[in-house]
Design a protein around this motif. Sequence first.
Motif, PDB file in Angstrom:
ATOM      1  N   ALA A 122       5.946 -85.478 -75.321  1.00  0.00           N
ATOM      2  CA  ALA A 122       5.589 -84.091 -74.972  1.00  0.00           C
ATOM      3  C   ALA A 122       6.780 -83.340 -74.366  1.00  0.00           C
ATOM      4  CB  ALA A 122       4.412 -84.089 -74.001  1.00  0.00           C
ATOM      5  N   ILE A 123       7.696 -84.078 -73.721  1.00  0.00           N
ATOM      6  CA  ILE A 123       8.874 -83.436 -73.106  1.00  0.00           C
ATOM      7  C   ILE A 123       9.616 -82.588 -74.128  1.00  0.00           C
ATOM      8  CG2 ILE A 123      11.219 -83.963 -72.278  1.00  0.00           C
ATOM      9  CD1 ILE A 123      10.071 -86.231 -70.649  1.00  0.00           C
ATOM     10  N   TYR A 124       9.688 -83.105 -75.361  1.00  0.00           N
ATOM     11  CA  TYR A 124      10.530 -82.457 -76.382  1.00  0.00           C
ATOM     12  C   TYR A 124       9.783 -81.348 -77.129  1.00  0.00           C
ATOM     13  CZ  TYR A 124      13.293 -86.346 -74.909  1.00  0.00           C
ATOM     14  OH  TYR A 124      13.998 -87.221 -74.101  1.00  0.00           O
ATOM     15  N   ARG A 125       8.498 -81.164 -76.831  1.00  0.00           N
ATOM     16  CA  ARG A 125       7.718 -80.091 -77.469  1.00  0.00           C
ATOM     17  C   ARG A 125       7.411 -78.957 -76.492  1.00  0.00           C
ATOM     18  NH1 ARG A 125       4.352 -84.353 -78.842  1.00  0.00           N
ATOM     19  NH2 ARG A 125       2.612 -83.631 -77.567  1.00  0.00           N
ATOM     20  N   ARG A 126       7.508 -79.231 -75.198  1.00  0.00           N
ATOM     21  CA  ARG A 126       7.042 -78.281 -74.194  1.00  0.00           C
ATOM     22  C   ARG A 126       7.996 -77.113 -73.986  1.00  0.00           C
ATOM     23  NH1 ARG A 126       8.217 -76.205 -69.705  1.00  0.00           N
ATOM     24  NH2 ARG A 126      10.225 -77.221 -70.042  1.00  0.00           N
ATOM     25  N   HIS A 127       7.430 -75.919 -73.864  1.00  0.00           N
ATOM     26  CA  HIS A 127       8.178 -74.742 -73.403  1.00  0.00           C
ATOM     27  C   HIS A 127       7.227 -73.992 -72.491  1.00  0.00           C
ATOM     28  CE1 HIS A 127      11.329 -75.281 -76.337  1.00  0.00           C
ATOM     29  NE2 HIS A 127      10.394 -75.507 -77.240  1.00  0.00           N
ATOM     30  N   SER A 128       7.741 -73.289 -71.509  1.00  0.00           N
ATOM     31  CA  SER A 128       6.851 -72.475 -70.677  1.00  0.00           C
ATOM     32  C   SER A 128       6.269 -71.358 -71.518  1.00  0.00           C
ATOM     33  CB  SER A 128       7.639 -71.850 -69.512  1.00  0.00           C
ATOM     34  OG  SER A 128       7.967 -72.834 -68.584  1.00  0.00           O
ATOM     35  N   ARG A 129       4.960 -71.155 -71.426  1.00  0.00           N
ATOM     36  CA  ARG A 129       4.313 -70.033 -72.128  1.00  0.00           C
ATOM     37  C   ARG A 129       3.519 -69.221 -71.120  1.00  0.00           C
ATOM     38  NH1 ARG A 129       4.356 -70.367 -77.704  1.00  0.00           N
ATOM     39  NH2 ARG A 129       3.951 -68.144 -77.440  1.00  0.00           N
ATOM     40  N   ARG A 130       3.522 -67.910 -71.303  1.00  0.00           N
ATOM     41  CA  ARG A 130       2.898 -67.021 -70.308  1.00  0.00           C
ATOM     42  C   ARG A 130       1.831 -66.103 -70.888  1.00  0.00           C
ATOM     43  NH1 ARG A 130       8.272 -67.799 -69.395  1.00  0.00           N
ATOM     44  NH2 ARG A 130       8.844 -68.532 -67.316  1.00  0.00           N
ATOM     45  N   ALA A 131       1.789 -65.969 -72.201  1.00  0.00           N
ATOM     46  CA  ALA A 131       0.781 -65.106 -72.836  1.00  0.00           C
ATOM     47  C   ALA A 131      -0.125 -65.992 -73.673  1.00  0.00           C
ATOM     48  CB  ALA A 131       1.459 -64.064 -73.709  1.00  0.00           C
ATOM     49  N   PHE A 132      -1.391 -66.024 -73.290  1.00  0.00           N
ATOM     50  CA  PHE A 132      -2.327 -66.951 -73.931  1.00  0.00           C
ATOM     51  C   PHE A 132      -3.390 -66.198 -74.711  1.00  0.00           C
ATOM     52  CE2 PHE A 132      -0.818 -68.921 -69.929  1.00  0.00           C
ATOM     53  CZ  PHE A 132      -0.139 -70.006 -70.463  1.00  0.00           C
ATOM     54  N   ALA A 133      -4.042 -66.936 -75.626  1.00  0.00           N
ATOM     55  CA  ALA A 133      -5.148 -66.348 -76.385  1.00  0.00           C
ATOM     56  C   ALA A 133      -6.368 -66.229 -75.472  1.00  0.00           C
ATOM     57  CB  ALA A 133      -5.475 -67.255 -77.570  1.00  0.00           C
ATOM     58  N   ASP A 134      -7.285 -65.345 -75.865  1.00  0.00           N
ATOM     59  CA  ASP A 134      -8.512 -65.156 -75.089  1.00  0.00           C
ATOM     60  C   ASP A 134      -9.505 -66.257 -75.487  1.00  0.00           C
ATOM     61  OD1 ASP A 134     -10.487 -64.184 -73.563  1.00  0.00           O
ATOM     62  OD2 ASP A 134     -10.870 -62.370 -74.747  1.00  0.00           O
ATOM     63  N   LYS A 135      -9.148 -67.486 -75.162  1.00  0.00           N
ATOM     64  CA  LYS A 135      -9.925 -68.635 -75.632  1.00  0.00           C
ATOM     65  C   LYS A 135      -9.917 -69.710 -74.539  1.00  0.00           C
ATOM     66  CE  LYS A 135      -9.264 -72.323 -78.989  1.00  0.00           C
ATOM     67  NZ  LYS A 135      -8.267 -72.912 -79.869  1.00  0.00           N
ATOM     68  N   PRO A 136     -11.116 -70.070 -74.047  1.00  0.00           N
ATOM     69  CA  PRO A 136     -11.132 -71.050 -72.947  1.00  0.00           C
ATOM     70  C   PRO A 136     -10.626 -72.425 -73.380  1.00  0.00           C
ATOM     71  CG  PRO A 136     -13.377 -70.396 -73.575  1.00  0.00           C
ATOM     72  CD  PRO A 136     -12.449 -69.630 -74.450  1.00  0.00           C
ATOM     73  N   LEU A 137     -10.223 -73.204 -72.417  1.00  0.00           N
ATOM     74  CA  LEU A 137      -9.798 -74.576 -72.722  1.00  0.00           C
ATOM     75  C   LEU A 137     -10.975 -75.346 -73.306  1.00  0.00           C
ATOM     76  CD1 LEU A 137      -7.215 -73.960 -71.249  1.00  0.00           C
ATOM     77  CD2 LEU A 137      -7.497 -76.040 -69.916  1.00  0.00           C
ATOM     78  N   SER A 138     -10.723 -76.229 -74.244  1.00  0.00           N
ATOM     79  CA  SER A 138     -11.809 -77.008 -74.828  1.00  0.00           C
ATOM     80  C   SER A 138     -12.435 -77.885 -73.736  1.00  0.00           C
ATOM     81  CB  SER A 138     -11.279 -77.898 -75.954  1.00  0.00           C
ATOM     82  OG  SER A 138     -10.556 -78.974 -75.407  1.00  0.00           O
ATOM     83  N   ALA A 139     -13.707 -78.228 -73.944  1.00  0.00           N
ATOM     84  CA  ALA A 139     -14.406 -79.054 -72.944  1.00  0.00           C
ATOM     85  C   ALA A 139     -13.657 -80.371 -72.768  1.00  0.00           C
ATOM     86  CB  ALA A 139     -15.839 -79.296 -73.403  1.00  0.00           C
ATOM     87  N   ARG A 140     -13.111 -80.908 -73.872  1.00  0.00           N
ATOM     88  CA  ARG A 140     -12.426 -82.199 -73.777  1.00  0.00           C
ATOM     89  C   ARG A 140     -11.136 -82.072 -72.961  1.00  0.00           C
ATOM     90  NH1 ARG A 140      -8.400 -85.006 -76.425  1.00  0.00           N
ATOM     91  NH2 ARG A 140      -8.483 -87.171 -75.763  1.00  0.00           N
ATOM     92  N   ALA A 141     -10.361 -81.005 -73.245  1.00  0.00           N
ATOM     93  CA  ALA A 141      -9.094 -80.815 -72.509  1.00  0.00           C
ATOM     94  C   ALA A 141      -9.398 -80.683 -71.013  1.00  0.00           C
ATOM     95  CB  ALA A 141      -8.364 -79.588 -73.026  1.00  0.00           C
ATOM     96  N   GLU A 142     -10.440 -79.903 -70.695  1.00  0.00           N
ATOM     97  CA  GLU A 142     -10.781 -79.690 -69.300  1.00  0.00           C
ATOM     98  C   GLU A 142     -11.189 -81.014 -68.632  1.00  0.00           C
ATOM     99  OE1 GLU A 142     -12.664 -75.703 -68.148  1.00  0.00           O
ATOM    100  OE2 GLU A 142     -14.217 -77.193 -67.744  1.00  0.00           O
TER     101      GLU A 142
END
Length: 250
Positions: free
Chosen positions: A9-29
């Motif tokens: 994940a280290i090599y895929r991650r970038h800081s993001r600040r603008a998100f979609a109007d979509k809640p986190l999935s129940a599983r992710a939460e």
Amino acid sequence: MDRRKLRSAIYRRHSRRAFADKPLSARAEQVLKGEIARINKKSGLHIQYLAQGSRFFNRLAGGYGMFKNVQAVIALVGPPDTPRIAPGYCGEELVLAATVLGVDSCWVGATYHKKDVKDCVKLAPGEALCAVIALGYAGPKRSLVEGLMLKFAHRKPKKLPKLFNEVQGTPKSFMRGMEAVGRMPSALNRKAVYFTFERGRVAAALTGGDKSGGLDLGIAMLHFELGAGLAGRWEKQGEHYLFYPELNNF
Ligand SMILES: Cc1cc2nc3c(=O)[nH]c(=O)nc-3n(C[C@H](O)[C@H](O)[C@H](O)COP(=O)(O)O)c2cc1C
């Protein structure tokens, strides 16, 4: 969470600040809440998950207009000790776990409504709120504001910070660790950390330019371990933290 997954994940991650109007999935939460409970138990921190993250960013007071549709935040609460190594290390574990789950994120030390978060978290006597991690699903393209932030935060310093000493015979694992440190998120992108390899021992320290209260050093330590494929403990010795790898390399 599996350390191999966190490493990739280290090599895929970038800081993001603008998100979609979509809640986190129940599983992710659910997985993130489970990780928070596990990490709190091992570290003694009091990290908390707060849904409806936008309320901590949206009002224009203070001009904090740069985050959009934040779905949830992870509030890093713990003892007020500085440097803030444990919150940095553990917070980054959660950032990388979120990345594994396909959730985008951004560390936020300054540009959020701190008082509003304080009103929502449980703060035991003597505990402090160190920073938050904003979560959501960002689109594949950066928004205009994100593009500007990137330009600002990644403006080329006159000299790129040198993150480690170069000595002959440095093991490959050290170099892999440093490669991962080079990918760390960092307050104002300062990466104010310095690693040395001397007489067979790795040491890490903050440099004078730190603007994170030491969070950056904890973040760097985790990236180093994951990149090097090692796990271990760090012991303070003066201004330095010496790394004692344990045998469970992965
Ligand atoms: C401790 C810490 C505090 C940060 N505080 C903020 C902040 O207040 N506002 C913000 O927009 N970004 C903040 N960031 C994100 C950094 O700007 C970002 O990590 C850096 O520019 C490097 O970009 P990258 O994460 O995409 O590699 C922070 C990062 C860290 C590690």
